[in-house]
Design a protein around this motif. Structure first.
Motif, PDB file in Angstrom:
ATOM      1  N   VAL A 231      31.935  28.701  35.236  1.00  0.00           N
ATOM      2  CA  VAL A 231      30.333  28.957  36.191  1.00  0.00           C
ATOM      3  C   VAL A 231      30.941  29.759  37.531  1.00  0.00           C
ATOM      4  CG1 VAL A 231      29.227  27.062  35.142  1.00  0.00           C
ATOM      5  CG2 VAL A 231      30.912  26.537  37.238  1.00  0.00           C
ATOM      6  N   GLY A 232      32.307  29.900  37.852  1.00  0.00           N
ATOM      7  CA  GLY A 232      32.570  30.362  38.850  1.00  0.00           C
ATOM      8  C   GLY A 232      34.165  30.535  39.061  1.00  0.00           C
ATOM      9  N   VAL A 233      34.588  30.857  40.577  1.00  0.00           N
ATOM     10  CA  VAL A 233      35.981  31.183  40.565  1.00  0.00           C
ATOM     11  C   VAL A 233      36.308  30.705  42.243  1.00  0.00           C
ATOM     12  CG1 VAL A 233      37.629  33.125  41.177  1.00  0.00           C
ATOM     13  CG2 VAL A 233      36.285  33.243  39.398  1.00  0.00           C
ATOM     14  N   GLU A 234      37.469  30.030  42.092  1.00  0.00           N
ATOM     15  CA  GLU A 234      37.878  29.446  43.290  1.00  0.00           C
ATOM     16  C   GLU A 234      39.219  30.435  44.140  1.00  0.00           C
ATOM     17  OE1 GLU A 234      40.479  25.664  44.441  1.00  0.00           O
ATOM     18  OE2 GLU A 234      38.514  25.014  44.278  1.00  0.00           O
ATOM     19  N   PHE A 235      38.828  30.913  45.144  1.00  0.00           N
ATOM     20  CA  PHE A 235      40.087  31.794  45.557  1.00  0.00           C
ATOM     21  C   PHE A 235      40.295  31.589  47.141  1.00  0.00           C
ATOM     22  CE2 PHE A 235      35.982  33.707  46.784  1.00  0.00           C
ATOM     23  CZ  PHE A 235      36.383  34.334  48.127  1.00  0.00           C
ATOM     24  N   SER A 236      41.577  32.002  47.498  1.00  0.00           N
ATOM     25  CA  SER A 236      41.831  31.983  49.067  1.00  0.00           C
ATOM     26  C   SER A 236      41.877  33.407  49.631  1.00  0.00           C
ATOM     27  CB  SER A 236      43.069  31.166  49.110  1.00  0.00           C
ATOM     28  OG  SER A 236      44.060  31.667  48.534  1.00  0.00           O
ATOM     29  N   ARG A 237      41.427  33.563  50.738  1.00  0.00           N
ATOM     30  CA  ARG A 237      41.577  34.738  51.473  1.00  0.00           C
ATOM     31  C   ARG A 237      41.987  34.224  52.895  1.00  0.00           C
ATOM     32  NH1 ARG A 237      37.003  39.382  52.674  1.00  0.00           N
ATOM     33  NH2 ARG A 237      38.490  41.027  52.458  1.00  0.00           N
ATOM     34  N   GLN A 238      43.283  34.442  53.171  1.00  0.00           N
ATOM     35  CA  GLN A 238      43.591  33.587  54.305  1.00  0.00           C
ATOM     36  C   GLN A 238      42.869  33.827  55.734  1.00  0.00           C
ATOM     37  OE1 GLN A 238      46.128  31.506  54.180  1.00  0.00           O
ATOM     38  NE2 GLN A 238      46.634  31.908  52.046  1.00  0.00           N
ATOM     39  N   PRO A 239      42.609  32.729  56.300  1.00  0.00           N
ATOM     40  CA  PRO A 239      43.013  31.507  55.939  1.00  0.00           C
ATOM     41  C   PRO A 239      41.869  30.550  55.437  1.00  0.00           C
ATOM     42  CG  PRO A 239      42.016  31.615  58.117  1.00  0.00           C
ATOM     43  CD  PRO A 239      41.889  32.758  57.649  1.00  0.00           C
ATOM     44  N   VAL A 240      40.909  31.504  54.624  1.00  0.00           N
ATOM     45  CA  VAL A 240      39.866  30.602  54.090  1.00  0.00           C
ATOM     46  C   VAL A 240      39.938  30.307  52.731  1.00  0.00           C
ATOM     47  CG1 VAL A 240      37.360  30.891  53.828  1.00  0.00           C
ATOM     48  CG2 VAL A 240      38.369  31.264  56.111  1.00  0.00           C
ATOM     49  N   VAL A 241      39.437  29.443  52.112  1.00  0.00           N
ATOM     50  CA  VAL A 241      39.307  29.184  50.771  1.00  0.00           C
ATOM     51  C   VAL A 241      37.548  29.127  50.325  1.00  0.00           C
ATOM     52  CG1 VAL A 241      39.473  27.386  48.668  1.00  0.00           C
ATOM     53  CG2 VAL A 241      41.505  27.608  50.474  1.00  0.00           C
ATOM     54  N   GLY A 242      37.632  30.114  49.375  1.00  0.00           N
ATOM     55  CA  GLY A 242      36.179  30.131  49.183  1.00  0.00           C
ATOM     56  C   GLY A 242      35.967  30.083  47.569  1.00  0.00           C
ATOM     57  N   ARG A 243      34.527  30.318  47.178  1.00  0.00           N
ATOM     58  CA  ARG A 243      34.270  30.225  46.031  1.00  0.00           C
ATOM     59  C   ARG A 243      33.171  31.299  45.646  1.00  0.00           C
ATOM     60  NH1 ARG A 243      32.041  24.929  42.385  1.00  0.00           N
ATOM     61  NH2 ARG A 243      30.729  25.961  41.052  1.00  0.00           N
ATOM     62  N   VAL A 244      33.204  31.800  44.386  1.00  0.00           N
ATOM     63  CA  VAL A 244      31.959  32.961  43.977  1.00  0.00           C
ATOM     64  C   VAL A 244      31.562  32.131  42.588  1.00  0.00           C
ATOM     65  CG1 VAL A 244      31.451  35.248  43.238  1.00  0.00           C
ATOM     66  CG2 VAL A 244      33.570  34.589  44.725  1.00  0.00           C
ATOM     67  N   ASP A 245      30.132  32.043  42.618  1.00  0.00           N
ATOM     68  CA  ASP A 245      29.647  31.393  41.517  1.00  0.00           C
ATOM     69  C   ASP A 245      28.989  32.641  40.678  1.00  0.00           C
ATOM     70  OD1 ASP A 245      29.799  28.642  42.157  1.00  0.00           O
ATOM     71  OD2 ASP A 245      28.045  28.961  43.600  1.00  0.00           O
ATOM     72  N   ALA A 246      29.195  32.383  39.377  1.00  0.00           N
ATOM     73  CA  ALA A 246      28.886  33.365  38.319  1.00  0.00           C
ATOM     74  C   ALA A 246      27.592  33.066  37.508  1.00  0.00           C
ATOM     75  CB  ALA A 246      29.960  33.889  37.373  1.00  0.00           C
ATOM     76  N   ALA A 247      26.538  33.592  37.779  1.00  0.00           N
ATOM     77  CA  ALA A 247      25.261  33.286  36.931  1.00  0.00           C
ATOM     78  C   ALA A 247      25.466  33.536  35.389  1.00  0.00           C
ATOM     79  CB  ALA A 247      23.959  33.814  37.517  1.00  0.00           C
ATOM     80  N   ARG A 248      26.183  34.844  34.906  1.00  0.00           N
ATOM     81  CA  ARG A 248      26.506  34.869  33.455  1.00  0.00           C
ATOM     82  C   ARG A 248      27.877  34.790  33.213  1.00  0.00           C
ATOM     83  NH1 ARG A 248      23.078  40.401  32.255  1.00  0.00           N
ATOM     84  NH2 ARG A 248      20.922  39.679  33.455  1.00  0.00           N
ATOM     85  N   GLU A 249      28.855  35.597  33.602  1.00  0.00           N
ATOM     86  CA  GLU A 249      30.097  35.288  33.069  1.00  0.00           C
ATOM     87  C   GLU A 249      31.180  35.497  34.079  1.00  0.00           C
ATOM     88  OE1 GLU A 249      30.897  37.999  29.927  1.00  0.00           O
ATOM     89  OE2 GLU A 249      29.344  37.765  28.752  1.00  0.00           O
ATOM     90  N   VAL A 250      32.137  34.673  33.938  1.00  0.00           N
ATOM     91  CA  VAL A 250      33.556  35.090  34.573  1.00  0.00           C
ATOM     92  C   VAL A 250      34.346  35.656  33.746  1.00  0.00           C
ATOM     93  CG1 VAL A 250      35.740  34.123  35.636  1.00  0.00           C
ATOM     94  CG2 VAL A 250      33.459  32.908  35.872  1.00  0.00           C
ATOM     95  N   ILE A 251      34.914  36.929  34.116  1.00  0.00           N
ATOM     96  CA  ILE A 251      35.767  37.926  33.359  1.00  0.00           C
ATOM     97  C   ILE A 251      37.168  37.920  33.869  1.00  0.00           C
ATOM     98  CG2 ILE A 251      36.034  40.191  32.512  1.00  0.00           C
ATOM     99  CD1 ILE A 251      33.079  40.723  32.978  1.00  0.00           C
ATOM    100  N   VAL A 252      38.146  37.611  33.255  1.00  0.00           N
ATOM    101  CA  VAL A 252      39.344  37.354  33.606  1.00  0.00           C
ATOM    102  C   VAL A 252      40.286  38.604  33.084  1.00  0.00           C
ATOM    103  CG1 VAL A 252      41.826  35.982  33.453  1.00  0.00           C
ATOM    104  CG2 VAL A 252      39.252  34.808  33.332  1.00  0.00           C
TER     105      VAL A 252
END
Length: 383
Positions: A231-252
């Protein structure tokens, strides 16, 4: 941050997906890349690849494990960490392989992967700039080109191959079924004087679409799940940790190393591997991170007489002339990639078709040094 699709990795696959998915203006896409923008000029000058394969900022700095077969050396394994991924740092060679390779995949049970199945997709992706040919596409994104010149050193290699019985193929991407050993000029993922990376050909034309957001310098830590659903992705973009929610798909689409690594960090993989790393098992899948294969190349160099090679053309006034040719005409050694001609040969007697590809370049490196051209005229080739 929210989107319909979250794409991890802005490499060859990620850029193409971002382009195609956002054709529908109602679909929101977030494309996340661990590296930065492709602003380094060496990316766009084709011969600049020589300075990129071990670049500290534009690659991940991977190395293969030291092995007795490499005299104990840990060989660099370049993977791009920049918009365009490895398509922004590679040697620009565009060769599709022989039809039988794809037919063999289909015979193994992979329906839809035979040559007649995949050829329309090759053509659909391509913007060929050479002479018109039915085997090439001309109207889509990936710009491909013939060599800007054919150096005499490579012509000599092709003549020698023909004397050994190899057939000259005027288009290495138009090998007929049943073709035997052959040699021809490489084609390049290049448009004019510039590299045709996935970022340049797929991402840049659509970067202003309002339904596309590109996030650079963002390291993804894991895929977020709700039960068994991503349902989403957790990532860091210095110095912040963020999250993106996916309504349909996460594509790796993080590459041959990055994708399985990320799946394992997310709890998908072999239980023994995950437990050893202290990662909770979300879904046991032992094949993740295993069976990796690569097309290893063992290059050999030799000195030549009475032939001009790149070794001489990159020094003094000769190099100054090449720079002028590049910017004025879009030709010369500055447009060269890793290899200029390639041969397909059969090594194993039991093989029905050629099973090894040898590539050749009109240059050679100094003994023991990485990507430092020799002072004497030389050529390089290898399977």
């Amino acid at each position: 941050m929210q989107a319909d699709y979250v794409i991890i990795g802005a490499g060859s696959a990620g850029c193409a997906l971002a382009n195609r998915l956002t054709e529908d203006p109602t679909i929101r896409v977030v494309l996340i890349e661990a590296g930065g923008r492709d602003w380094n000029p060496l990316i766009h000058i084709p011969v600049g690849y020589m300075k990129l394969l071990d670049h500290k900022q534009l690659t991940w700095g991977f190395k293969a494990e030291a092995d007795p077969g490499t005299n104990g050396r840990a060989i660099a394994y370049p993977r791009g960490r920049v918009l365009g991924g490895s398509s922004s740092i590679n040697g620009l060679i565009y060769i599709r392989s022989q039809p039988e390779d794809y037919d063999y995949w289909a015979q193994l049970g992979n329906r839809g992967w035979g040559w007649d199945d995949v050829l329309p997709f090759f053509k659909r992706a391509e913007r060929w700039t050479g002479d018109a040919a039915g085997i090439h596409g001309t109207e889509r994104n990936l710009t491909t080109s013939p060599m800007t010149e054919q150096p005499e050193a490579c012509r000599a290699i092709i003549r020698a191959a023909q004397e050994l019985g190899l057939e000259y193929q005027p288009d290495v991407n138009n090998l007929p079924h049943g073709a035997g050993a052959s040699i021809g000029w490489c084609q390049q993922s290049r448009g004019g004087r510039r590299r045709a990376s996935a970022a340049a050909t797929y991402l840049r034309p659509v970067k202003r679409r309002p339904n596309l957001r590109v996030v650079t310098n963002a390291l993804v830590h894991r895929v977020v799940f709700d039960g068994k659903r991503a349902v989403g992705v957790e990532f860091s973009r210095q110095p912040v940790v963020g999250r993106v929610d996916a309504a349909r798909e996460v594509i790796v689409s993080a590459g041959a190393i990055g994708s399985p690594h990320l799946l394992q960090l997310s709890g998908i993989g072999g239980p023994e591997v995950l437990q050893k790393a202290g990662i909770a098992v979300r879904h046991p899948l032992p094949g993740v991170g295993r069976n990796f294969q690569d097309h290893y190349i063992a290059r050999m160099s030799c000195y030549v007489r009475n032939l001009e090679t790149l070794n001489e053309r990159v020094r003094g006034l000769g190099f100054a002339n090449e720079v002028v040719r590049y910017f004025v005409q879009g030709k010369g050694i500055m447009t060269f990639g890793a290899s200029l001609c390639a041969a397909s040969i059969k090594v194993l007697p039991e093989s029905a078709t050629p099973d090894v590809q040898c590539v050749f370049a009109p240059a050679s490196y100094k003994p023991g040094l990485i990507r430092k051209l020799d002072d004497r005229p030389g050529i390089t080739g290898g399977p």
